[in-house]
Design a protein around this motif. Structure first.
Motif, PDB file in Angstrom:
ATOM      1  N   VAL A  79      14.716 -51.761  21.252  1.00 40.13           N
ATOM      2  CA  VAL A  79      14.446 -50.833  22.352  1.00 40.13           C
ATOM      3  C   VAL A  79      15.076 -49.499  21.966  1.00 40.13           C
ATOM      4  O   VAL A  79      16.286 -49.426  21.744  1.00 40.13           O
ATOM      5  CB  VAL A  79      15.035 -51.336  23.690  1.00 40.13           C
ATOM      6  CG1 VAL A  79      14.787 -50.314  24.797  1.00 40.13           C
ATOM      7  CG2 VAL A  79      14.443 -52.689  24.061  1.00 40.13           C
ATOM      8  N   TRP A  80      14.247 -48.465  21.874  1.00 41.73           N
ATOM      9  CA  TRP A  80      14.687 -47.126  21.468  1.00 41.73           C
ATOM     10  C   TRP A  80      14.590 -46.190  22.661  1.00 41.73           C
ATOM     11  O   TRP A  80      13.513 -46.002  23.225  1.00 41.73           O
ATOM     12  CB  TRP A  80      13.797 -46.624  20.343  1.00 41.73           C
ATOM     13  CG  TRP A  80      14.195 -45.292  19.790  1.00 41.73           C
ATOM     14  CD1 TRP A  80      13.713 -44.073  20.162  1.00 41.73           C
ATOM     15  CD2 TRP A  80      15.147 -45.055  18.774  1.00 41.73           C
ATOM     16  NE1 TRP A  80      14.310 -43.087  19.438  1.00 41.73           N
ATOM     17  CE2 TRP A  80      15.204 -43.666  18.570  1.00 41.73           C
ATOM     18  CE3 TRP A  80      15.974 -45.878  18.009  1.00 41.73           C
ATOM     19  CZ2 TRP A  80      16.036 -43.084  17.640  1.00 41.73           C
ATOM     20  CZ3 TRP A  80      16.802 -45.294  17.081  1.00 41.73           C
ATOM     21  CH2 TRP A  80      16.832 -43.910  16.901  1.00 41.73           C
ATOM     22  N   ASN A  81      15.716 -45.595  23.040  1.00 45.96           N
ATOM     23  CA  ASN A  81      15.746 -44.644  24.146  1.00 45.96           C
ATOM     24  C   ASN A  81      15.282 -43.295  23.613  1.00 45.96           C
ATOM     25  O   ASN A  81      15.961 -42.666  22.801  1.00 45.96           O
ATOM     26  CB  ASN A  81      17.160 -44.552  24.719  1.00 45.96           C
ATOM     27  CG  ASN A  81      17.243 -43.665  25.935  1.00 45.96           C
ATOM     28  OD1 ASN A  81      16.609 -42.615  26.001  1.00 45.96           O
ATOM     29  ND2 ASN A  81      18.044 -44.073  26.892  1.00 45.96           N
ATOM     30  N   SER A  89      19.123 -51.305  22.308  1.00 44.83           N
ATOM     31  CA  SER A  89      19.464 -52.688  22.005  1.00 44.83           C
ATOM     32  C   SER A  89      18.508 -53.264  20.974  1.00 44.83           C
ATOM     33  O   SER A  89      17.415 -52.758  20.768  1.00 44.83           O
ATOM     34  CB  SER A  89      19.423 -53.547  23.270  1.00 44.83           C
ATOM     35  OG  SER A  89      18.109 -53.611  23.781  1.00 44.83           O
ATOM     36  N   THR A  90      18.962 -54.320  20.342  1.00 45.07           N
ATOM     37  CA  THR A  90      18.143 -55.155  19.481  1.00 45.07           C
ATOM     38  C   THR A  90      18.367 -56.570  19.971  1.00 45.07           C
ATOM     39  O   THR A  90      19.500 -57.029  20.014  1.00 45.07           O
ATOM     40  CB  THR A  90      18.553 -55.022  18.005  1.00 45.07           C
ATOM     41  OG1 THR A  90      18.441 -53.652  17.633  1.00 45.07           O
ATOM     42  CG2 THR A  90      17.678 -55.850  17.106  1.00 45.07           C
ATOM     43  N   ARG A  91      17.285 -57.232  20.393  1.00 43.81           N
ATOM     44  CA  ARG A  91      17.396 -58.547  21.025  1.00 43.81           C
ATOM     45  C   ARG A  91      16.693 -59.612  20.196  1.00 43.81           C
ATOM     46  O   ARG A  91      15.559 -59.404  19.782  1.00 43.81           O
ATOM     47  CB  ARG A  91      16.736 -58.525  22.401  1.00 43.81           C
ATOM     48  CG  ARG A  91      17.247 -57.497  23.361  1.00 43.81           C
ATOM     49  CD  ARG A  91      18.368 -57.960  24.176  1.00 43.81           C
ATOM     50  NE  ARG A  91      18.079 -59.272  24.758  1.00 43.81           N
ATOM     51  CZ  ARG A  91      18.887 -59.887  25.573  1.00 43.81           C
ATOM     52  NH1 ARG A  91      20.015 -59.330  25.905  1.00 43.81           N
ATOM     53  NH2 ARG A  91      18.591 -61.061  26.055  1.00 43.81           N
ATOM     54  N   VAL A 107      15.698 -58.178  28.878  1.00 41.60           N
ATOM     55  CA  VAL A 107      15.747 -56.985  28.027  1.00 41.60           C
ATOM     56  C   VAL A 107      15.987 -55.762  28.902  1.00 41.60           C
ATOM     57  O   VAL A 107      15.201 -55.465  29.798  1.00 41.60           O
ATOM     58  CB  VAL A 107      14.431 -56.811  27.242  1.00 41.60           C
ATOM     59  CG1 VAL A 107      14.462 -55.523  26.427  1.00 41.60           C
ATOM     60  CG2 VAL A 107      14.175 -58.015  26.361  1.00 41.60           C
ATOM     61  N   ASP A 108      17.084 -55.048  28.634  1.00 39.82           N
ATOM     62  CA  ASP A 108      17.362 -53.795  29.337  1.00 39.82           C
ATOM     63  C   ASP A 108      16.574 -52.703  28.637  1.00 39.82           C
ATOM     64  O   ASP A 108      16.831 -52.377  27.483  1.00 39.82           O
ATOM     65  CB  ASP A 108      18.851 -53.491  29.309  1.00 39.82           C
ATOM     66  CG  ASP A 108      19.228 -52.281  30.152  1.00 39.82           C
ATOM     67  OD1 ASP A 108      18.319 -51.531  30.585  1.00 39.82           O
ATOM     68  OD2 ASP A 108      20.424 -52.094  30.381  1.00 39.82           O
ATOM     69  N   LEU A 109      15.594 -52.153  29.335  1.00 39.36           N
ATOM     70  CA  LEU A 109      14.732 -51.134  28.742  1.00 39.36           C
ATOM     71  C   LEU A 109      15.371 -49.750  28.717  1.00 39.36           C
ATOM     72  O   LEU A 109      14.751 -48.794  28.259  1.00 39.36           O
ATOM     73  CB  LEU A 109      13.395 -51.082  29.480  1.00 39.36           C
ATOM     74  CG  LEU A 109      12.576 -52.372  29.367  1.00 39.36           C
ATOM     75  CD1 LEU A 109      11.304 -52.260  30.191  1.00 39.36           C
ATOM     76  CD2 LEU A 109      12.261 -52.696  27.927  1.00 39.36           C
ATOM     77  N   TRP A 118       9.664 -52.168  19.908  1.00 40.61           N
ATOM     78  CA  TRP A 118       8.873 -52.590  18.764  1.00 40.61           C
ATOM     79  C   TRP A 118       9.405 -53.879  18.169  1.00 40.61           C
ATOM     80  O   TRP A 118      10.552 -54.265  18.400  1.00 40.61           O
ATOM     81  CB  TRP A 118       8.778 -51.510  17.705  1.00 40.61           C
ATOM     82  CG  TRP A 118      10.049 -51.148  16.996  1.00 40.61           C
ATOM     83  CD1 TRP A 118      10.685 -51.854  16.013  1.00 40.61           C
ATOM     84  CD2 TRP A 118      10.829 -49.968  17.188  1.00 40.61           C
ATOM     85  NE1 TRP A 118      11.805 -51.189  15.583  1.00 40.61           N
ATOM     86  CE2 TRP A 118      11.912 -50.031  16.296  1.00 40.61           C
ATOM     87  CE3 TRP A 118      10.702 -48.865  18.027  1.00 40.61           C
ATOM     88  CZ2 TRP A 118      12.874 -49.026  16.211  1.00 40.61           C
ATOM     89  CZ3 TRP A 118      11.664 -47.872  17.953  1.00 40.61           C
ATOM     90  CH2 TRP A 118      12.734 -47.949  17.057  1.00 40.61           C
ATOM     91  N   VAL A 119       8.519 -54.526  17.411  1.00 36.64           N
ATOM     92  CA  VAL A 119       8.853 -55.698  16.620  1.00 36.64           C
ATOM     93  C   VAL A 119       8.405 -55.419  15.192  1.00 36.64           C
ATOM     94  O   VAL A 119       7.747 -54.411  14.921  1.00 36.64           O
ATOM     95  CB  VAL A 119       8.160 -56.982  17.155  1.00 36.64           C
ATOM     96  CG1 VAL A 119       8.686 -57.349  18.530  1.00 36.64           C
ATOM     97  CG2 VAL A 119       6.655 -56.846  17.158  1.00 36.64           C
TER      98      VAL A 119
END
Length: 155
Positions: A79-81, A89-91, A107-109, A118-119
């Motif tokens: 997740v890229w702010n 984060s990377t989950r 997942v906190d967006l 992305w994956v």
């Protein structure tokens, strides 16, 4: 390829939208194990955090795509702010038994109003030369929104 859909009317009240990453511009994906990063962009109401959600990512059927690179399975979501220019984060995710869906819980967006998720995927040598995309679904089964990812042009 933008294909936002809402599973129920509750989702319509969600204060964000989801659309293909990279502005919907296709990315080249060679059939040699090279990793690419298909994404979606999530944009919220100004000043409202995007919140915590379940995220599922589904590979297109019969396209020869796999999660990770050709040499390294990778079952994570980044997740890229876009407001701060850094990763929130990377989950790690859970891979379905048929290896076609990755699911990420809680997942906190991000605290801002605009994030990319992305994956990592790669194409096998047997993948057809075509354009395709993954499907990202954000939210619970009662209220979710879905979109195609960045389009992938398999070469």
């Amino acid at each position: 390829m933008a294909s936002e859909s809402v599973s129920e009317s509750k989702a319509a009240a969600m204060s964000w939208t989801i659309s293909p990453g990279n502005g919907g511009v296709a990315v080249d994906l060679p059939r040699d194990g090279t990793a690419v990063y298909p994404a979606v962009e999530i944009v919220g109401t100004e000043g409202v955090p995007l919140g915590v959600h379940r995220v599922s990512v589904t590979l297109p059927s019969n396209m020869g795509l796999r999660f990770g690179s050709g040499t390294n399975p990778d079952y994570t979501l980044t997740v890229w702010n876009k407001e701060t220019g850094r990763a929130e984060s990377t989950r790690p995710g859970t891979l379905s038994p048929d290896m076609s869906v990755l699911t990420f819980d809680a997942v906190d967006l991000g605290p801002g109003g605009k994030s990319d998720c992305w994956v990592t995927v790669h194409a096998s040598y047997a993948a057809p030369a075509t354009e395709t995309a993954l499907t990202f679904t954000v939210g619970s089964s009662e209220a979710s929104k879905s979109s195609s990812s960045t389009p992938l042009r398999i070469l």
